[in-house]
Design a protein around this motif. Structure first.
Motif, PDB file in Angstrom:
ATOM      1  N   THR A  59       0.835  -1.195   0.000  1.00 15.08           N
ATOM      2  CA  THR A  59       0.000   0.000   0.000  1.00 15.08           C
ATOM      3  C   THR A  59       0.874   1.251   0.000  1.00 15.08           C
ATOM      4  OG1 THR A  59      -0.093   0.200   2.420  1.00 15.08           O
ATOM      5  CG2 THR A  59      -1.745  -1.213   1.365  1.00 15.08           C
ATOM      6  N   ALA A  60       0.274   2.358  -0.406  1.00 12.33           N
ATOM      7  CA  ALA A  60       0.992   3.633  -0.406  1.00 12.33           C
ATOM      8  C   ALA A  60       1.343   4.057   1.011  1.00 12.33           C
ATOM      9  CB  ALA A  60       0.136   4.704  -1.085  1.00 12.33           C
ATOM     10  N   GLU A  61       0.442   3.754   1.958  1.00 14.32           N
ATOM     11  CA  GLU A  61       0.698   4.123   3.353  1.00 14.32           C
ATOM     12  C   GLU A  61       1.912   3.370   3.894  1.00 14.32           C
ATOM     13  OE1 GLU A  61      -3.404   4.936   2.230  1.00 14.32           O
ATOM     14  OE2 GLU A  61      -2.192   3.096   2.185  1.00 14.32           O
ATOM     15  N   ALA A  62       2.019   2.084   3.582  1.00 15.04           N
ATOM     16  CA  ALA A  62       3.158   1.295   4.040  1.00 15.04           C
ATOM     17  C   ALA A  62       4.453   1.796   3.408  1.00 15.04           C
ATOM     18  CB  ALA A  62       2.949  -0.177   3.709  1.00 15.04           C
ATOM     19  N   LYS A  63       4.389   2.184   2.142  1.00 11.17           N
ATOM     20  CA  LYS A  63       5.565   2.707   1.454  1.00 11.17           C
ATOM     21  C   LYS A  63       6.045   3.996   2.108  1.00 11.17           C
ATOM     22  CE  LYS A  63       7.322   4.002  -3.106  1.00 11.17           C
ATOM     23  NZ  LYS A  63       7.031   4.080  -4.555  1.00 11.17           N
ATOM     24  N   ALA A  64       5.106   4.881   2.433  1.00 14.64           N
ATOM     25  CA  ALA A  64       5.465   6.153   3.061  1.00 14.64           C
ATOM     26  C   ALA A  64       6.058   5.914   4.449  1.00 14.64           C
ATOM     27  CB  ALA A  64       4.240   7.052   3.156  1.00 14.64           C
ATOM     28  N   TYR A  65       5.477   4.982   5.187  1.00 14.39           N
ATOM     29  CA  TYR A  65       5.953   4.678   6.541  1.00 14.39           C
ATOM     30  C   TYR A  65       7.387   4.153   6.512  1.00 14.39           C
ATOM     31  CZ  TYR A  65       6.403   2.174  10.980  1.00 14.39           C
ATOM     32  OH  TYR A  65       6.846   1.710  12.181  1.00 14.39           O
ATOM     33  N   LEU A  66       7.661   3.202   5.616  1.00 11.45           N
ATOM     34  CA  LEU A  66       9.002   2.615   5.544  1.00 11.45           C
ATOM     35  C   LEU A  66      10.016   3.621   5.011  1.00 11.45           C
ATOM     36  CD1 LEU A  66       8.189  -0.964   4.202  1.00 11.45           C
ATOM     37  CD2 LEU A  66       8.851  -0.324   6.520  1.00 11.45           C
ATOM     38  N   THR A  67       9.603   4.460   4.090  1.00  8.49           N
ATOM     39  CA  THR A  67      10.516   5.477   3.558  1.00  8.49           C
ATOM     40  C   THR A  67      10.958   6.421   4.663  1.00  8.49           C
ATOM     41  OG1 THR A  67       9.479   5.359   1.375  1.00  8.49           O
ATOM     42  CG2 THR A  67      10.769   7.329   1.868  1.00  8.49           C
ATOM     43  N   LYS A  68      10.025   6.883   5.483  1.00 12.24           N
ATOM     44  CA  LYS A  68      10.364   7.782   6.593  1.00 12.24           C
ATOM     45  C   LYS A  68      11.252   7.070   7.606  1.00 12.24           C
ATOM     46  CE  LYS A  68       8.350  10.443  10.411  1.00 12.24           C
ATOM     47  NZ  LYS A  68       9.348  11.524  10.300  1.00 12.24           N
ATOM     48  N   LEU A  69      10.893   5.837   7.944  1.00  8.64           N
ATOM     49  CA  LEU A  69      11.669   5.088   8.933  1.00  8.64           C
ATOM     50  C   LEU A  69      13.087   4.831   8.446  1.00  8.64           C
ATOM     51  CD1 LEU A  69      11.455   3.649  11.698  1.00  8.64           C
ATOM     52  CD2 LEU A  69      10.719   1.589  10.475  1.00  8.64           C
ATOM     53  N   GLY A  70      13.240   4.597   7.140  1.00  9.04           N
ATOM     54  CA  GLY A  70      14.555   4.310   6.592  1.00  9.04           C
ATOM     55  C   GLY A  70      15.425   5.534   6.395  1.00  9.04           C
ATOM     56  N   GLN A  71      14.796   6.680   6.201  1.00  9.38           N
ATOM     57  CA  GLN A  71      15.562   7.891   5.911  1.00  9.38           C
ATOM     58  C   GLN A  71      15.863   8.727   7.152  1.00  9.38           C
ATOM     59  OE1 GLN A  71      13.219   9.885   2.911  1.00  9.38           O
ATOM     60  NE2 GLN A  71      14.104   8.693   1.227  1.00  9.38           N
ATOM     61  N   ASP A  72      15.027   8.643   8.161  1.00 14.74           N
ATOM     62  CA  ASP A  72      15.162   9.490   9.347  1.00 14.74           C
ATOM     63  C   ASP A  72      15.929   8.751  10.439  1.00 14.74           C
ATOM     64  OD1 ASP A  72      14.766  10.987  11.716  1.00 14.74           O
ATOM     65  OD2 ASP A  72      12.891  11.811  10.933  1.00 14.74           O
ATOM     66  N   LYS A  73      17.184   9.120  10.634  1.00 12.28           N
ATOM     67  CA  LYS A  73      18.060   8.423  11.576  1.00 12.28           C
ATOM     68  C   LYS A  73      17.523   8.466  13.006  1.00 12.28           C
ATOM     69  CE  LYS A  73      22.810   8.559  13.359  1.00 12.28           C
ATOM     70  NZ  LYS A  73      24.139   9.207  13.230  1.00 12.28           N
ATOM     71  N   GLU A  74      17.086   9.652  13.441  1.00 11.73           N
ATOM     72  CA  GLU A  74      16.602   9.796  14.818  1.00 11.73           C
ATOM     73  C   GLU A  74      15.287   9.033  15.023  1.00 11.73           C
ATOM     74  OE1 GLU A  74      17.806  12.342  12.992  1.00 11.73           O
ATOM     75  OE2 GLU A  74      19.691  12.424  14.137  1.00 11.73           O
ATOM     76  N   TYR A  75      14.411   9.106  14.043  1.00  8.40           N
ATOM     77  CA  TYR A  75      13.135   8.392  14.125  1.00  8.40           C
ATOM     78  C   TYR A  75      13.371   6.884  14.216  1.00  8.40           C
ATOM     79  CZ  TYR A  75       8.361   7.007  12.734  1.00  8.40           C
ATOM     80  OH  TYR A  75       7.109   6.455  12.681  1.00  8.40           O
ATOM     81  N   TYR A  76      14.299   6.407  13.402  1.00  5.68           N
ATOM     82  CA  TYR A  76      14.639   4.982  13.411  1.00  5.68           C
ATOM     83  C   TYR A  76      15.241   4.579  14.757  1.00  5.68           C
ATOM     84  CZ  TYR A  76      17.188   0.671  12.220  1.00  5.68           C
ATOM     85  OH  TYR A  76      17.688  -0.609  12.215  1.00  5.68           O
ATOM     86  N   ALA A  77      16.197   5.375  15.262  1.00  3.31           N
ATOM     87  CA  ALA A  77      16.860   5.055  16.534  1.00  3.31           C
ATOM     88  C   ALA A  77      15.857   5.001  17.671  1.00  3.31           C
ATOM     89  CB  ALA A  77      17.953   6.079  16.828  1.00  3.31           C
ATOM     90  N   ASP A  78      14.932   5.949  17.698  1.00  2.72           N
ATOM     91  CA  ASP A  78      13.900   5.958  18.740  1.00  2.72           C
ATOM     92  C   ASP A  78      13.007   4.727  18.628  1.00  2.72           C
ATOM     93  OD1 ASP A  78      12.162   7.368  20.817  1.00  2.72           O
ATOM     94  OD2 ASP A  78      10.732   7.140  19.159  1.00  2.72           O
ATOM     95  N   PHE A  79      12.691   4.352  17.393  1.00  2.00           N
ATOM     96  CA  PHE A  79      11.800   3.210  17.177  1.00  2.00           C
ATOM     97  C   PHE A  79      12.427   1.903  17.647  1.00  2.00           C
ATOM     98  CE2 PHE A  79       9.766  -0.135  14.700  1.00  2.00           C
ATOM     99  CZ  PHE A  79       8.424   0.168  14.869  1.00  2.00           C
ATOM    100  N   ILE A  80      13.696   1.684  17.296  1.00  5.19           N
ATOM    101  CA  ILE A  80      14.300   0.398  17.654  1.00  5.19           C
ATOM    102  C   ILE A  80      14.643   0.317  19.140  1.00  5.19           C
ATOM    103  CG2 ILE A  80      15.195  -0.039  15.346  1.00  5.19           C
ATOM    104  CD1 ILE A  80      17.969   0.762  16.377  1.00  5.19           C
ATOM    105  N   ASN A  81      14.610   1.438  19.857  1.00  4.82           N
ATOM    106  CA  ASN A  81      14.758   1.387  21.307  1.00  4.82           C
ATOM    107  C   ASN A  81      13.482   0.923  21.992  1.00  4.82           C
ATOM    108  OD1 ASN A  81      17.435   2.061  21.792  1.00  4.82           O
ATOM    109  ND2 ASN A  81      17.037   4.266  21.666  1.00  4.82           N
ATOM    110  N   ARG A  82      12.398   0.933  21.233  1.00  2.00           N
ATOM    111  CA  ARG A  82      11.111   0.557  21.818  1.00  2.00           C
ATOM    112  C   ARG A  82      10.588  -0.785  21.326  1.00  2.00           C
ATOM    113  NH1 ARG A  82       7.648   3.474  19.732  1.00  2.00           N
ATOM    114  NH2 ARG A  82       8.812   4.946  18.446  1.00  2.00           N
ATOM    115  N   THR A  83      11.145  -1.298  20.240  1.00  2.00           N
ATOM    116  CA  THR A  83      10.657  -2.580  19.717  1.00  2.00           C
ATOM    117  C   THR A  83      11.780  -3.303  18.999  1.00  2.00           C
ATOM    118  OG1 THR A  83       8.920  -3.642  18.386  1.00  2.00           O
ATOM    119  CG2 THR A  83       9.902  -1.631  17.500  1.00  2.00           C
TER     120      THR A  83
END
Length: 669
Positions: free
Chosen positions: A367-391
């Protein structure tokens, strides 16, 4: 700087993948006859295959190899440059002098132990440090090293290689990059260096960036004509390792676990003692101090989740053959096989998904929503770091989270085979003496189940240690304490009855030849394992009337009641050896007492340590690298104070004892 590279059509033998195929396959024997004709001249290989960039890798645990694979793929897809990855041991080192200036060499190498090169880097290391009348003035290169500042010789291997390249007049396009795993920063260090490299591509080399779309370098094709006997169902093999690495290891064999017991009394932590039987494998032998390599499988829940998310549940057992699209691609997984075996036994599906792969996965999103979500998660270093500290972000969970209830039918199995790390064995110090127990080596394994830093309700379970715990619990007809299940019977029921796939790896961590040599041993936690073997052997030697040298063992754990492993056995050794053995303990969480660590006790007993060193003692450390570094500092400062040495004299002494193998370490992390 680099000229245009013309493609070539005279490719070498494209059937290298058949090295992994079953001999029952009717076409295997004929095509496989050409396997060993691959050239060992890297310049010739580049010319034949039409490549202009080679990514060399030197890896002990597989991390550097994984980075090399990722980089070679991204260079091809994102920059349109013909590239290949190359095991350093596959080519004659001297042939790098023949690589023309129109091509680029990239070195990604790891450092482990006492600044040692990986097994597959050893030949290149020896050549680059000794090469004399050789000119590398035509060689353009960049280099990246993997290391850990907890080790004294942080990134020594890449530094020595770069020094050697510079002495031979090779031309670096950018400063050497270094990863530091002390704080788990290796992944981000690599990506930052890679971004700098790509800036060089654009600004210095004039490469044009293109839209990165997945183009497979191998095909994973279903072939229902194959019978089960033709397939690899999950049996591991270590015979594709470098020549030196293979020489240090036995073949993988099926071994029975004859005894398993819990060493901790704490209800929330586990530490296993396991005895392994070599009786059915007469060609397997070990020596005191060697390692036992355990080949794990992935948990059932993670395998089933990924099969379901990929839409492969109904075709999990359909035979597949892995073949290279590009003859320069080396297939390093057994083939033919099936999806179940790939996800259960051959691919590290529990490993965290790196940002590069998160970003790449967006192109396959349902889906387009999943594509947008993964693109942001893959490109944003701080967003990714925060996410993997929680899951815990492994592939199956990521795909499910990005698009709940959807099947990722556009995500090809070939992408997983290309991008996921391959399952590798985990090495355990053998905790038995080959003199006392020649056919039944034992291992000591702490079970890793760690809460996430920002989410104490979710645990990250170590793959191999929990696999071993499941086997241990099965022998008692009890479930795994965290409910994790595994396919314990193994492929074709080869592991039924409490067996494992394992092999022996030779180690340099050895007792002195003469039993009269004094010993200083420092171990924390399961770092006690090899010293249990050493003391057991010394007891046996004393029993037959040989003279035993003085020994002191420093051991550290949390409390004397919960995790003082092998306490009764150590007391028995003390009784047998008498005044020949002094046992010094340090407890970091003993109620009512200040925290103490083994390095504190080494300092406290510094005079005794120096006395034994002066008497010719061999010094051993086993445990975490940070602990080993602190112990070395304490010993150095004690020697300096006792002898009135300068810093240079301490350093010279340290180098000398290590060169003579009088100071040995078996450390990790």
């Amino acid at each position: 700087m680099m000229g245009d590279i013309l493609g070539r059509t005279n490719h070498p033998d494209p059937y290298n993948y058949l090295n992994f195929e079953r001999p029952q396959l009717k076409n295997g024997a004929g095509a496989g006859a050409n396997i060993n004709k691959e050239t060992r001249n890297i310049a010739q290989k580049l010319e034949e295959s039409g490549k202009n960039i080679v990514v060399f890798w030197g890896s002990q645990s597989g991390t550097a190899e994984g980075f090399a694979q990722r980089l070679a793929r991204e260079i091809s897809l994102r920059w349109g440059q013909e590239s290949m990855m190359a095991d350093l041991s596959d080519y004659d080192p001297a042939t790098i002098s023949e690589i023309p200036s129109t091509k680029l060499a990239i070195f990604i190498v790891s450092t482990y132990g006492e600044g040692d090169p990986s097994d597959n880097t050893a030949d290149f290391w020896n050549w680059i440090t000794k090469a004399g009348d050789v000119s590398l003035s035509n060689l353009h290169y960049v280099a990246f090293g993997l290391g850990n500042t907890n080790y004294k010789f942080y990134n020594r291997v890449v530094d020595v290689i770069v020094e050697g390249l510079e002495k031979l007049n090779a031309q670096a396009l950018m400063p050497v990059g270094r990863a530091n795993d002390a704080e788990g920063a290796t992944e981000e260090d690599f990506m930052a260096w890679k971004d700098s490299l790509f800036t060089i591509f654009k600004e210095k080399l004039g490469f044009q960036e293109v839209e990165a779309k997945y183009i497979p370098t191998l095909n994973v094709e279903e072939d229902e004509s194959l019978e089960p006997i033709d397939l690899h169902h999950g049996e591991p093999s270590n015979q594709t390792d470098s020549h030196k690495g293979a020489a240090q290891s036995s073949p993988v064999r099926t071994l029975s676990i004859t005894n398993s017991r819990e060493l901790f009394t704490a209800s929330d932590r586990n530490c296993l003692h396991m005895d392994v039987d070599l009786s059915d494998q007469p060609e397997l032998t070990y020596k005191t101090g060697d390692h036992l390599a355990i080949w794990p499988t992935n948990p059932d829940s993670e395998v089933e989740l990924l099969l379901e998310v990929l839409g492969l549940s109904s075709r999990r057992d359909v035979p597949v053959i892995i073949r290279p699209v590009d003859p320069a691609t080396k297939i390093t997984l057994p083939t033919p096989t099936n999806a179940t075996a790939l996800l259960r036994c051959y691919l590290e599906i529990c490993a965290p998904v790196n940002r590069d792969n998160v970003r790449d996965l967006a192109q396959f999103a349902p889906t387009a929503e999943a594509k947008a979500y993964l693109t942001k998660l893959g490109q944003d270093k701080e967003y990714y770091a925060d996410f993997i500290n929680r899951t815990h972000l492994n592939l199956g969970r990521l795909l499910q989270l990005a698009c709940p209830g959807q099947t990722w039918s556009n995500l090809p199995l070939s992408y997983l085979v290309e991008t996921l790390p391959h399952i590798r064995p985990r090495y355990y110090s053998i905790s038995s003496s080959s003199v006392v127990s020649p056919r039944k080596p034992s291992i000591t394994a702490i079970v890793s189940s760690t809460p996430l830093p920002d989410n104490s309700n979710e645990m990250v379970h170590g793959v191999t240690s929990n696999y071993l715990l499941a086997i241990s619990q099965q022998t008692r007809s009890q479930p795994h304490p965290h409910g994790i299940t595994y396919h314990l019977n193994g492929p074709s029921n080869a592991l039924e009855g409490g067996k494992i796939f394992a092999h022996i790896r030779r180690s340099k961590f050895k007792l002195p030849i003469t039993s009269k040599t004094p010993l200083v041993m420092v171990g924390a936690g399961t770092g006690l394992a090899p010293f249990r073997a050493f003391l057991s052997e010394r007891c046996q030697v004393q029993k037959i009337g040989k003279e035993i040298g003085q020994m002191i063992l420093f051991f550290g754990c949390r409390t004397p009641d919960e995790d003082f492993i092998y306490r009764e056995e150590l007391e028995e050794f003390q009784s047998i050896l008498g005044d020949k053995l002094r046992l010094v303990t340090a407890f970091s969480r003993k109620e009512g007492t200040p925290r103490q660590y083994v390095q504190d006790k080494v300092s406290e007993y510094g005079e005794d340590v120096v006395r034994l060193i002066n008497e010719g003692a061999s010094f051993y450390i086993c445990g975490r690298a940070g602990m080993a570094r602190e112990v070395e500092k304490v010993v150095g400062s004690t020697m300096q104070k006792t002898k009135g040495w300068s810093d240079d004299e301490v350093n010279n002494w340290s180098k000398a004892v290590k060169k003579k193998n009088k100071w040995q370490e078996d450390v990790w992390g």
